[in-house]
Design a protein around this motif. Structure first.
Motif, PDB file in Angstrom:
ATOM      1  N   MET A   1       0.857  -1.196   0.000  1.00  0.00           N
ATOM      2  CA  MET A   1       0.000   0.000   0.000  1.00  0.00           C
ATOM      3  C   MET A   1       0.891   1.243   0.000  1.00  0.00           C
ATOM      4  N   THR A   2       0.428   2.286  -0.642  1.00  0.00           N
ATOM      5  CA  THR A   2       1.232   3.496  -0.697  1.00  0.00           C
ATOM      6  C   THR A   2       0.345   4.728  -0.672  1.00  0.00           C
ATOM      7  N   ASP A   3       0.883   5.808  -0.155  1.00  0.00           N
ATOM      8  CA  ASP A   3       0.145   7.071  -0.115  1.00  0.00           C
ATOM      9  C   ASP A   3       0.434   7.859  -1.378  1.00  0.00           C
ATOM     10  N   VAL A   4      -0.162   7.478  -2.455  1.00  0.00           N
ATOM     11  CA  VAL A   4       0.026   8.179  -3.713  1.00  0.00           C
ATOM     12  C   VAL A   4      -1.218   9.012  -3.980  1.00  0.00           C
ATOM     13  N   ALA A   5      -1.017  10.210  -4.513  1.00  0.00           N
ATOM     14  CA  ALA A   5      -2.152  11.051  -4.883  1.00  0.00           C
ATOM     15  C   ALA A   5      -2.636  10.630  -6.268  1.00  0.00           C
ATOM     16  N   ILE A   6      -3.937  10.707  -6.475  1.00  0.00           N
ATOM     17  CA  ILE A   6      -4.541  10.255  -7.729  1.00  0.00           C
ATOM     18  C   ILE A   6      -5.375  11.379  -8.326  1.00  0.00           C
ATOM     19  N   LYS A   7      -5.170  11.614  -9.625  1.00  0.00           N
ATOM     20  CA  LYS A   7      -5.965  12.603 -10.354  1.00  0.00           C
ATOM     21  C   LYS A   7      -6.637  11.923 -11.535  1.00  0.00           C
ATOM     22  N   ALA A  22     -16.247   8.682  -5.215  1.00  0.00           N
ATOM     23  CA  ALA A  22     -16.488   7.424  -4.498  1.00  0.00           C
ATOM     24  C   ALA A  22     -15.229   6.566  -4.430  1.00  0.00           C
ATOM     25  N   ALA A  23     -14.383   6.652  -5.456  1.00  0.00           N
ATOM     26  CA  ALA A  23     -13.146   5.872  -5.491  1.00  0.00           C
ATOM     27  C   ALA A  23     -12.016   6.536  -4.702  1.00  0.00           C
ATOM     28  N   ARG A  24     -12.317   7.676  -4.102  1.00  0.00           N
ATOM     29  CA  ARG A  24     -11.376   8.414  -3.259  1.00  0.00           C
ATOM     30  C   ARG A  24     -10.173   8.958  -4.029  1.00  0.00           C
ATOM     31  N   ALA A  25     -10.424   9.363  -5.264  1.00  0.00           N
ATOM     32  CA  ALA A  25      -9.383  10.102  -5.975  1.00  0.00           C
ATOM     33  C   ALA A  25      -9.169  11.427  -5.252  1.00  0.00           C
ATOM     34  N   ASP A  26      -7.969  11.969  -5.379  1.00  0.00           N
ATOM     35  CA  ASP A  26      -7.648  13.224  -4.685  1.00  0.00           C
ATOM     36  C   ASP A  26      -8.027  14.444  -5.506  1.00  0.00           C
ATOM     37  N   PHE A  27      -7.959  14.309  -6.829  1.00  0.00           N
ATOM     38  CA  PHE A  27      -8.238  15.436  -7.719  1.00  0.00           C
ATOM     39  C   PHE A  27      -9.019  14.967  -8.939  1.00  0.00           C
ATOM     40  N   GLY A  42     -17.936  27.040 -18.952  1.00  0.00           N
ATOM     41  CA  GLY A  42     -18.135  27.595 -17.621  1.00  0.00           C
ATOM     42  C   GLY A  42     -19.380  27.064 -16.926  1.00  0.00           C
ATOM     43  N   TYR A  43     -20.446  26.872 -17.690  1.00  0.00           N
ATOM     44  CA  TYR A  43     -21.693  26.382 -17.102  1.00  0.00           C
ATOM     45  C   TYR A  43     -21.526  24.962 -16.563  1.00  0.00           C
ATOM     46  N   ALA A  44     -20.906  24.103 -17.364  1.00  0.00           N
ATOM     47  CA  ALA A  44     -20.689  22.722 -16.941  1.00  0.00           C
ATOM     48  C   ALA A  44     -19.736  22.666 -15.751  1.00  0.00           C
ATOM     49  N   ALA A  45     -18.693  23.499 -15.787  1.00  0.00           N
ATOM     50  CA  ALA A  45     -17.734  23.523 -14.687  1.00  0.00           C
ATOM     51  C   ALA A  45     -18.395  23.965 -13.388  1.00  0.00           C
ATOM     52  N   ALA A  46     -19.262  24.968 -13.471  1.00  0.00           N
ATOM     53  CA  ALA A  46     -19.952  25.460 -12.284  1.00  0.00           C
ATOM     54  C   ALA A  46     -20.858  24.380 -11.690  1.00  0.00           C
ATOM     55  N   ALA A  47     -21.547  23.645 -12.566  1.00  0.00           N
ATOM     56  CA  ALA A  47     -22.427  22.579 -12.092  1.00  0.00           C
ATOM     57  C   ALA A  47     -21.629  21.467 -11.423  1.00  0.00           C
ATOM     58  N   LEU A  48     -20.492  21.113 -12.014  1.00  0.00           N
ATOM     59  CA  LEU A  48     -19.653  20.065 -11.420  1.00  0.00           C
ATOM     60  C   LEU A  48     -19.068  20.526 -10.083  1.00  0.00           C
ATOM     61  N   ALA A  49     -18.658  21.784 -10.030  1.00  0.00           N
ATOM     62  CA  ALA A  49     -18.098  22.316  -8.782  1.00  0.00           C
ATOM     63  C   ALA A  49     -19.141  22.312  -7.675  1.00  0.00           C
ATOM     64  N   ALA A  50     -20.360  22.698  -8.016  1.00  0.00           N
ATOM     65  CA  ALA A  50     -21.438  22.703  -7.019  1.00  0.00           C
ATOM     66  C   ALA A  50     -21.717  21.292  -6.525  1.00  0.00           C
ATOM     67  N   ARG A  51     -21.675  20.326  -7.423  1.00  0.00           N
ATOM     68  CA  ARG A  51     -21.932  18.942  -7.056  1.00  0.00           C
ATOM     69  C   ARG A  51     -20.806  18.389  -6.172  1.00  0.00           C
ATOM     70  N   ALA A  52     -19.576  18.756  -6.490  1.00  0.00           N
ATOM     71  CA  ALA A  52     -18.424  18.228  -5.759  1.00  0.00           C
ATOM     72  C   ALA A  52     -18.277  18.862  -4.381  1.00  0.00           C
ATOM     73  N   GLY A  53     -18.601  20.136  -4.283  1.00  0.00           N
ATOM     74  CA  GLY A  53     -18.391  20.824  -3.013  1.00  0.00           C
ATOM     75  C   GLY A  53     -16.929  20.755  -2.604  1.00  0.00           C
ATOM     76  N   SER A  54     -16.693  20.350  -1.371  1.00  0.00           N
ATOM     77  CA  SER A  54     -15.309  20.264  -0.871  1.00  0.00           C
ATOM     78  C   SER A  54     -14.816  18.824  -0.818  1.00  0.00           C
ATOM     79  N   THR A  55     -15.500  17.912  -1.517  1.00  0.00           N
ATOM     80  CA  THR A  55     -15.156  16.502  -1.397  1.00  0.00           C
ATOM     81  C   THR A  55     -13.923  16.096  -2.191  1.00  0.00           C
ATOM     82  N   ILE A  56     -13.550  16.876  -3.210  1.00  0.00           N
ATOM     83  CA  ILE A  56     -12.432  16.489  -4.067  1.00  0.00           C
ATOM     84  C   ILE A  56     -11.806  17.739  -4.676  1.00  0.00           C
ATOM     85  N   GLY A  57     -10.495  17.727  -4.856  1.00  0.00           N
ATOM     86  CA  GLY A  57      -9.806  18.873  -5.425  1.00  0.00           C
ATOM     87  C   GLY A  57     -10.070  19.004  -6.917  1.00  0.00           C
TER      88      GLY A  57
END
Length: 214
Positions: A1-7, A22-27, A42-57
């Motif tokens: 196991m390793t602490d690797v960041a995933i995007k 759900a898969a716990r990706a970091d970004f 911009g519209y799609a990005a705003a919708a995705l950002a609202a859905r993600a909140g602070s759960t993922i970078g």
């Protein structure tokens, strides 16, 4: 196991975003480059950002973009970092970092040892260097084409900033890539798609699991 960041890059739909979270990706990467099949406005990005909140970078990907596009996209997607994937100079990287006050990632296209050596120009300027496969000269896109490079070329890299590995990564080869490079961040896009721009939730899950179990 390793602490690797995933995007997981090239996220453009709610289902793909939910799968990465759900898969716990970091970004997740949001591509602001119209020629790409993964482009979001911009519209799609705003919708995705609202859905993600602070759960993922959220990392915005730009290709030789002007400040206007970057600024609009930073606001719409509530970006946590800016990834420059074009021919941006170290001076441009520093300018973007100062202008927007966000970490800046710089993609470095690699085909030869000289490409890795040239990355030193961005050493200490970018917050993270993302080593990606160099695409053919006539390619329409600078990345996301499923190409990889000789990972052993990174064995001599001793740069100051953080760094990551991209280019042709999938659940099938990510363990080998990590074993050979020790990359602290792994970035995939086409490796979790059934077709360009079409992310597969199961492939996202498999990639994250394989990376963390490597």
């Amino acid at each position: 196991m390793t602490d690797v960041a995933i995007k997981i890059c090239g996220i453009s739909t709610p289902d793909a975003l939910d799968a990465a979270t759900a898969a716990r990706a970091d970004f997740v990467g949001l591509v602001f480059f119209p020629p790409s099949p993964r482009h979001v406005d911009g519209y799609a990005a705003a919708a995705l950002a609202a859905r993600a909140g602070s759960t993922i970078g959220r990392v915005g990907l730009f290709v030789d973009a002007d400040d206007g596009l970057i600024g609009e996209s930073v606001r719409a997607g509530r970006l946590d970092a800016i990834q420059l994937h074009g021919e941006e100079t170290p001076e441009r990287v520093a300018q973007v970092k100062e202008r927007f006050g966000l970490p800046v990632w710089k993609a470095i296209p690699v085909a030869t040892a000289r490409d890795v050596e040239k990355a030193k120009a961005h050493d200490g300027v970018a917050d993270l260097l993302l080593f990606d496969a160099r695409t053919p000269k006539d390619a329409a896109l600078p990345g996301g084409m499923g190409l990889s490079f000789d990972w052993s070329l990174l064995s001599a890299w001793r740069g100051k900033p953080g760094w990551g590995l991209a280019g042709g990564l999938s659940a099938a080869n990510v363990a080998g890539a990590l074993a050979k490079t020790g990359a602290p961040l792994l970035d995939t896009s086409s490796g979790v798609e059934t077709a360009p721009g079409h992310k597969d939730p199961e492939m996202i899950r498999a990639f994250c699991k394989a990376a963390r179990n490597a």
